[in-house]
Design an enzyme around this catalytic site. Sequence first.
Site, PDB file in Angstrom:
ATOM      1  N   LYS A  52       0.836  -1.201   0.000  1.00 35.44           N
ATOM      2  CA  LYS A  52       0.000   0.000   0.000  1.00 35.44           C
ATOM      3  C   LYS A  52       0.873   1.254   0.000  1.00 35.44           C
ATOM      4  O   LYS A  52       0.610   2.213  -0.722  1.00 35.44           O
ATOM      5  CB  LYS A  52      -0.919  -0.001   1.238  1.00 35.44           C
ATOM      6  N   GLN A  96      -4.683  -1.529   9.687  1.00 36.84           N
ATOM      7  CA  GLN A  96      -4.439  -2.861   9.104  1.00 36.84           C
ATOM      8  C   GLN A  96      -4.891  -3.957  10.072  1.00 36.84           C
ATOM      9  O   GLN A  96      -4.518  -3.951  11.238  1.00 36.84           O
ATOM     10  CB  GLN A  96      -2.940  -3.009   8.795  1.00 36.84           C
ATOM     11  N   ASP A 119     -11.046   2.455   3.813  1.00 37.52           N
ATOM     12  CA  ASP A 119     -11.076   0.986   3.727  1.00 37.52           C
ATOM     13  C   ASP A 119     -12.530   0.490   3.668  1.00 37.52           C
ATOM     14  O   ASP A 119     -12.796  -0.625   3.247  1.00 37.52           O
ATOM     15  CB  ASP A 119     -10.370   0.409   4.964  1.00 37.52           C
TER      16      ASP A 119
END
Length: 280
Positions: A52, A96, A119
């Site tokens: 990412k 994450q 996200d």
Amino acid sequence: MAQILDGKALAAQVRAQLETRVAALKARGVTPGLVVIRVGDDPASEVYVRNKERMCQKLGFLSEVVHLPAETTQAELLARIAQYNGDARFHGILVQLPLPAHISEEAVLAAVAPEKDVDGISVNSLGALTRGGSGFLPCTPKGILRLLDSAGIPLRGKHAVVVGRSAIVGKPVALLLLGRDCTVTICHSKTQDLRAITRQADILVAAVGRPKLLDGSYIKEGAAVIDVGVNRLESGLCGDVDFESAAPVAGYITPVPGGVGPMTIIMLMENTVEAAEKTL
Ligand code: NDP
């Protein structure tokens, strides 16, 4: 033989479009910013976070990775999120997963400001998806729909079978397919006679995490097969679908790697650009 749904190639096309949007933002004095927060030392997370970060750099984003020790308390993590919620340089905040067991995933995701939840997996964003509201779409499901659309695969009235019911892939992709007028069946570990159900699928999404669980005998002739699974074997990465036996039966199929994975990352970038554009 199935047509390959090439996520790498499609992600490169999306990237080119994003470059134009990033340039337009920068011309107006805005650099898209994404912060990725990682807690602990999950080895797969390390790879995902690095990928990412690299993509952010390629696109000229402001990118920050915060790596906190496994002993970080929930309160400390929430304080960091609050800090970034209030930091206008960052348009997206990604926590994450997985988090260490002593931290509530739900509480942490809910703490991310909705306008920065790029996200798209907080209760807020998933709620918006359920109610047809305006949250960010979760990246993997969004990428799957983009892959299907790019190949011109018709969805309306088709039977979509999703194997897996996680909050980040299975459930939201089922909702997106439902929103596109598919008739949706969701299967999971307690489903009886999985094969009899998947064989009815015009669109089959496998999001299980079991190497090669679905071979050609699970697939309807001509189906579009989307393999989300990422399984690490000694021989390398493999999906939840047995590509060798599935490809001759399917009409379309995603490879692993090079299918859903690259789409997930680029959708995160797209959501971040969208978040930045909304601040103009
Ligand atoms: P989870 O482990 O959260 O969920 C797996 C789901 O599969 C569960 O709903 C489980 O059922 C179901 N399941 C397990 N075994 C079987 C079985 N034998 N038959 C039918 N269903 C079964 O996984 P995720 O959704 O997070 O991820 C799934 C896979 O996708 C993983 O390999 C992951 O690495 C990969 N992934 C890939 C991404 C990408 O960008 N390519 C992004 C996200 C994930 P139950 O609910 O009953 O336990």
